[in-house]
Design a protein around this motif. Structure first.
Motif, PDB file in Angstrom:
ATOM      1  N   ASN A 357      21.476  21.096  81.886  1.00  0.00           N
ATOM      2  CA  ASN A 357      21.145  20.840  80.501  1.00  0.00           C
ATOM      3  C   ASN A 357      21.779  21.685  79.453  1.00  0.00           C
ATOM      4  O   ASN A 357      21.386  21.472  78.340  1.00  0.00           O
ATOM      5  CB  ASN A 357      19.575  20.840  80.425  1.00  0.00           C
ATOM      6  CG  ASN A 357      18.907  19.651  81.256  1.00  0.00           C
ATOM      7  OD1 ASN A 357      19.387  18.482  81.177  1.00  0.00           O
ATOM      8  ND2 ASN A 357      17.678  19.729  81.793  1.00  0.00           N
ATOM      9  N   HIS A 358      22.396  22.917  80.015  1.00  0.00           N
ATOM     10  CA  HIS A 358      22.884  23.762  79.075  1.00  0.00           C
ATOM     11  C   HIS A 358      24.450  23.421  78.754  1.00  0.00           C
ATOM     12  O   HIS A 358      24.985  23.321  77.599  1.00  0.00           O
ATOM     13  CB  HIS A 358      22.898  25.211  79.644  1.00  0.00           C
ATOM     14  CG  HIS A 358      23.271  26.135  78.495  1.00  0.00           C
ATOM     15  ND1 HIS A 358      24.724  26.725  78.825  1.00  0.00           N
ATOM     16  CD2 HIS A 358      22.802  26.858  77.529  1.00  0.00           C
ATOM     17  CE1 HIS A 358      24.827  27.531  77.844  1.00  0.00           C
ATOM     18  NE2 HIS A 358      23.928  27.483  76.874  1.00  0.00           N
ATOM     19  N   CYS A 359      25.276  22.925  79.695  1.00  0.00           N
ATOM     20  CA  CYS A 359      26.519  22.820  79.513  1.00  0.00           C
ATOM     21  C   CYS A 359      26.851  21.311  80.101  1.00  0.00           C
ATOM     22  O   CYS A 359      28.208  20.896  79.817  1.00  0.00           O
ATOM     23  CB  CYS A 359      27.441  23.778  80.379  1.00  0.00           C
ATOM     24  SG  CYS A 359      27.527  23.649  82.122  1.00  0.00           S
ATOM     25  N   GLY A 360      26.280  20.749  80.739  1.00  0.00           N
ATOM     26  CA  GLY A 360      26.574  19.256  81.280  1.00  0.00           C
ATOM     27  C   GLY A 360      27.263  19.083  82.388  1.00  0.00           C
ATOM     28  O   GLY A 360      27.500  18.064  83.076  1.00  0.00           O
ATOM     29  N   ALA A 372      28.909  26.377  86.456  1.00  0.00           N
ATOM     30  CA  ALA A 372      29.846  26.417  85.214  1.00  0.00           C
ATOM     31  C   ALA A 372      29.217  27.506  84.115  1.00  0.00           C
ATOM     32  O   ALA A 372      30.182  28.423  83.626  1.00  0.00           O
ATOM     33  CB  ALA A 372      30.034  25.000  84.793  1.00  0.00           C
ATOM     34  N   CYS A 373      28.386  27.420  83.792  1.00  0.00           N
ATOM     35  CA  CYS A 373      27.940  28.039  82.528  1.00  0.00           C
ATOM     36  C   CYS A 373      27.036  29.493  83.046  1.00  0.00           C
ATOM     37  O   CYS A 373      26.728  30.361  81.901  1.00  0.00           O
ATOM     38  CB  CYS A 373      27.241  27.396  81.511  1.00  0.00           C
ATOM     39  SG  CYS A 373      25.560  26.899  82.055  1.00  0.00           S
ATOM     40  N   THR A 374      26.660  29.664  84.180  1.00  0.00           N
ATOM     41  CA  THR A 374      25.911  30.937  84.823  1.00  0.00           C
ATOM     42  C   THR A 374      24.774  30.698  84.176  1.00  0.00           C
ATOM     43  O   THR A 374      24.131  32.274  84.321  1.00  0.00           O
ATOM     44  CB  THR A 374      26.840  31.735  84.676  1.00  0.00           C
ATOM     45  OG1 THR A 374      26.857  32.496  83.217  1.00  0.00           O
ATOM     46  CG2 THR A 374      28.192  32.105  85.290  1.00  0.00           C
ATOM     47  N   GLU A 375      24.205  29.974  83.748  1.00  0.00           N
ATOM     48  CA  GLU A 375      22.453  29.977  82.919  1.00  0.00           C
ATOM     49  C   GLU A 375      21.692  29.896  84.214  1.00  0.00           C
ATOM     50  O   GLU A 375      21.970  28.986  85.225  1.00  0.00           O
ATOM     51  CB  GLU A 375      22.293  29.171  81.797  1.00  0.00           C
ATOM     52  CG  GLU A 375      23.196  29.343  80.582  1.00  0.00           C
ATOM     53  CD  GLU A 375      22.863  30.636  80.160  1.00  0.00           C
ATOM     54  OE1 GLU A 375      21.461  30.740  79.982  1.00  0.00           O
ATOM     55  OE2 GLU A 375      23.665  31.320  79.213  1.00  0.00           O
ATOM     56  N   TRP A 376      20.421  30.353  83.957  1.00  0.00           N
ATOM     57  CA  TRP A 376      19.593  30.121  85.132  1.00  0.00           C
ATOM     58  C   TRP A 376      18.440  28.956  84.857  1.00  0.00           C
ATOM     59  O   TRP A 376      18.211  28.810  83.516  1.00  0.00           O
ATOM     60  CB  TRP A 376      18.722  31.174  85.329  1.00  0.00           C
ATOM     61  CG  TRP A 376      19.520  32.513  86.080  1.00  0.00           C
ATOM     62  CD1 TRP A 376      20.050  33.266  85.195  1.00  0.00           C
ATOM     63  CD2 TRP A 376      19.774  32.740  87.412  1.00  0.00           C
ATOM     64  NE1 TRP A 376      20.928  34.194  86.314  1.00  0.00           N
ATOM     65  CE2 TRP A 376      20.720  33.746  87.518  1.00  0.00           C
ATOM     66  CE3 TRP A 376      19.280  32.145  88.456  1.00  0.00           C
ATOM     67  CZ2 TRP A 376      20.714  34.416  88.810  1.00  0.00           C
ATOM     68  CZ3 TRP A 376      19.560  32.587  89.800  1.00  0.00           C
ATOM     69  CH2 TRP A 376      20.445  33.666  89.873  1.00  0.00           C
ATOM     70  N   GLU A 377      18.104  28.314  85.733  1.00  0.00           N
ATOM     71  CA  GLU A 377      16.873  27.088  85.566  1.00  0.00           C
ATOM     72  C   GLU A 377      17.347  26.168  84.562  1.00  0.00           C
ATOM     73  O   GLU A 377      16.458  25.790  83.720  1.00  0.00           O
ATOM     74  CB  GLU A 377      15.576  27.743  85.427  1.00  0.00           C
ATOM     75  CG  GLU A 377      15.179  28.641  86.433  1.00  0.00           C
ATOM     76  CD  GLU A 377      13.593  29.437  86.023  1.00  0.00           C
ATOM     77  OE1 GLU A 377      13.005  28.595  85.138  1.00  0.00           O
ATOM     78  OE2 GLU A 377      13.249  30.416  86.430  1.00  0.00           O
ATOM     79  N   HIS A 390      28.809  15.930  76.892  1.00  0.00           N
ATOM     80  CA  HIS A 390      29.856  16.687  77.736  1.00  0.00           C
ATOM     81  C   HIS A 390      29.507  16.951  78.904  1.00  0.00           C
ATOM     82  O   HIS A 390      28.510  17.503  79.374  1.00  0.00           O
ATOM     83  CB  HIS A 390      29.972  18.026  76.610  1.00  0.00           C
ATOM     84  CG  HIS A 390      31.205  18.794  77.319  1.00  0.00           C
ATOM     85  ND1 HIS A 390      32.666  18.271  77.450  1.00  0.00           N
ATOM     86  CD2 HIS A 390      31.278  20.182  77.983  1.00  0.00           C
ATOM     87  CE1 HIS A 390      33.179  19.299  78.183  1.00  0.00           C
ATOM     88  NE2 HIS A 390      32.275  20.141  78.378  1.00  0.00           N
ATOM     89  N   GLN A 391      30.377  16.911  79.680  1.00  0.00           N
ATOM     90  CA  GLN A 391      30.126  17.230  81.291  1.00  0.00           C
ATOM     91  C   GLN A 391      31.373  17.844  81.872  1.00  0.00           C
ATOM     92  O   GLN A 391      32.505  17.605  81.470  1.00  0.00           O
ATOM     93  CB  GLN A 391      29.796  15.752  82.135  1.00  0.00           C
ATOM     94  CG  GLN A 391      28.508  15.272  81.552  1.00  0.00           C
ATOM     95  CD  GLN A 391      28.457  13.696  82.005  1.00  0.00           C
ATOM     96  OE1 GLN A 391      29.338  13.055  82.364  1.00  0.00           O
ATOM     97  NE2 GLN A 391      27.571  13.182  81.244  1.00  0.00           N
ATOM     98  N   THR A 392      31.387  18.760  82.689  1.00  0.00           N
ATOM     99  CA  THR A 392      32.466  19.215  83.314  1.00  0.00           C
ATOM    100  C   THR A 392      32.529  18.587  85.023  1.00  0.00           C
ATOM    101  O   THR A 392      31.826  17.766  85.059  1.00  0.00           O
ATOM    102  CB  THR A 392      32.364  20.656  83.563  1.00  0.00           C
ATOM    103  OG1 THR A 392      30.960  21.029  84.212  1.00  0.00           O
ATOM    104  CG2 THR A 392      32.311  21.452  82.232  1.00  0.00           C
TER     105      THR A 392
END
Length: 395
Positions: A357-360, A372-377, A390-392
């Motif tokens: 939900n942060h980077c797709g 991808a974005c290294t965010e947690w949870e 946007h999705q990777t």
């Protein structure tokens, strides 16, 4: 009164003349500053504005070569080199800046910080860490700690990551989710080494940092399950309902297996159906259908998914109805139904993916830490749920 008016008549032209002179001086200063800039500077700026980064870099490299005093320009070039992946050039540029003796303290700190980022980008984390640690008591302290936190996560040095995250806490971000996840990582390491008590202690610290940490609860259940304590594992899993019931989807199959091990098959299925009824978004429809089919037969499973489709009409429900219908349909209809199911699966493929939900970023497996974005949870525990367009690439 006449004398006052007389002095105003004299003073007004004087003030006007002083203002005109000041304006002339400012204009001359601006013009002299503009003339002192190399003409190629504006040429490079024009390239940047037109998106021609490569040509702009060539121009600015030439300027920096012939005008060594252009410190800010060299910072800009180093940043551009790093963005383009030319890390050796970026490192050389920032090392050259640090070698200068005429740098102000703030400029020297900036050069150190930029060099540390170069090293991080190059994967030289030990060198980056050494520089960032030196910046701990400077104006770049917070920025340095933020980068150090990234370094420690890359190196999986979770103790230092916890300490750094605590130092970064402020009103805008308390880092409770990250700290809890770092304790979970320590617990996983301890459990891998068969240090069960140590793992449990870390998980308790994770829950102290963040009472809603679903991963800690899941890991406590897994540890109990692995030790053969099926009832204890079930109790831990069921505590998730008070934290975030949607995470039960990640443990639903293991939960039913624990009930099976205790020969409580009906209790497990009853619980699953109750949870699905109470939390419609819970991602266990496939498992519920599978269990009903195995325990109660095809007619009961078909009736279940048809009722589910009526009460909660979704694409997963529709797919399940068609799959069940294929099993009861006459042979002459099965070919068409297979085509329909295949087309539906192809067009709704994303419904079977987990989304960040942060980077797709999307993936078939669930992640606590987005690759991808290294965010947690940031992954919802429900397949197909996404908040961004946007999705990777997935894997």
């Amino acid at each position: 009164m006449p004398d006052t008016q007389f002095w105003w008549l004299i003073a007004f032209p004087i003030f006007f003349g002083l203002g005109w002179l000041a304006a002339r001086v400012d204009i001359k200063h601006v013009l002299s500053e503009t003339r002192s800039l190399p003409a190629s500077y504006f040429k490079g700026l024009n390239f940047l504005l037109n998106g021609e980064t490569n040509r702009a870099v060539e121009v600015y490299v030439d300027i920096a070569r012939h005008h060594a005093e252009t410190v800010e320009l060299q910072f800009t070039l180093g940043h551009l080199f790093r963005r383009r992946g030319e890390l050796e050039r970026a490192i050389r540029m920032h090392q050259k800046l640090l070698a200068r003796r005429d740098l102000a303290d703030t400029q020297r700190q900036q050069a150190q910080f930029e060099l540390a980022q170069d090293f991080m980008k190059a994967g030289l984390f030990d060198r980056a860490e050494a520089i960032l640690t030196e910046l701990a008591n400077t104006d770049y302290a917070r920025q340095a700690r933020t980068e150090l936190l990234a370094v420690y996560q890359q190196e999986k040095d979770w103790h230092k990551a916890i300490e750094t995250a605590r130092q970064l806490r402020d009103d805008s971000h308390n880092y409770q989710h990250e700290i809890a996840q770092f304790y979970c990582e320590l617990a996983v390491q301890a459990h891998t080494r068969s240090h069960t008590d140590e793992a449990r202690a870390y998980l308790q610290q994770a829950l102290e940092a963040n009472r809603q940490c679903a991963r800690a609860r899941l890991l406590l259940a897994d540890i109990a399950d692995a030790a053969g304590d099926k009832q204890g594992a079930i109790e831990q899993w069921l505590l998730l309902e008070n934290q975030d019931p949607l995470y039960l989807a990640l443990a639903a199959r293991a939960l039913l297996n624990a009930y099976d091990a205790l020969e409580q098959h009906e209790q497990g299925l009853t619980l699953l159906l109750r949870l699905l009824q109470q939390y419609p978004e819970l991602d266990v429809l496939d498992l519920a259908y599978e269990r009903i089919l195995a325990q109660q037969g095809l007619d009961a499973a078909y009736a279940f998914v048809r009722e589910r489709m009526k009460t909660h009409p979704t694409m997963p429900s529709l797919r399940k109805v068609l799959e069940a219908h294929m099993l009861v349909a006459p042979d002459d209809q099965k070919v068409e139904l297979e085509i329909i199911v295949k087309l539906l699966n192809d067009t709704t493929r994303e419904q079977s993916m987990y989304f960040c939900n942060h980077c797709g970023f999307k993936a078939k497996q669930y992640f606590w830490h987005c690759p991808a974005c290294t965010e947690w949870e940031v992954f919802a525990p429900v397949r197909g749920r996404k908040n961004r367009l946007h999705q990777t690439e997935s894997y």
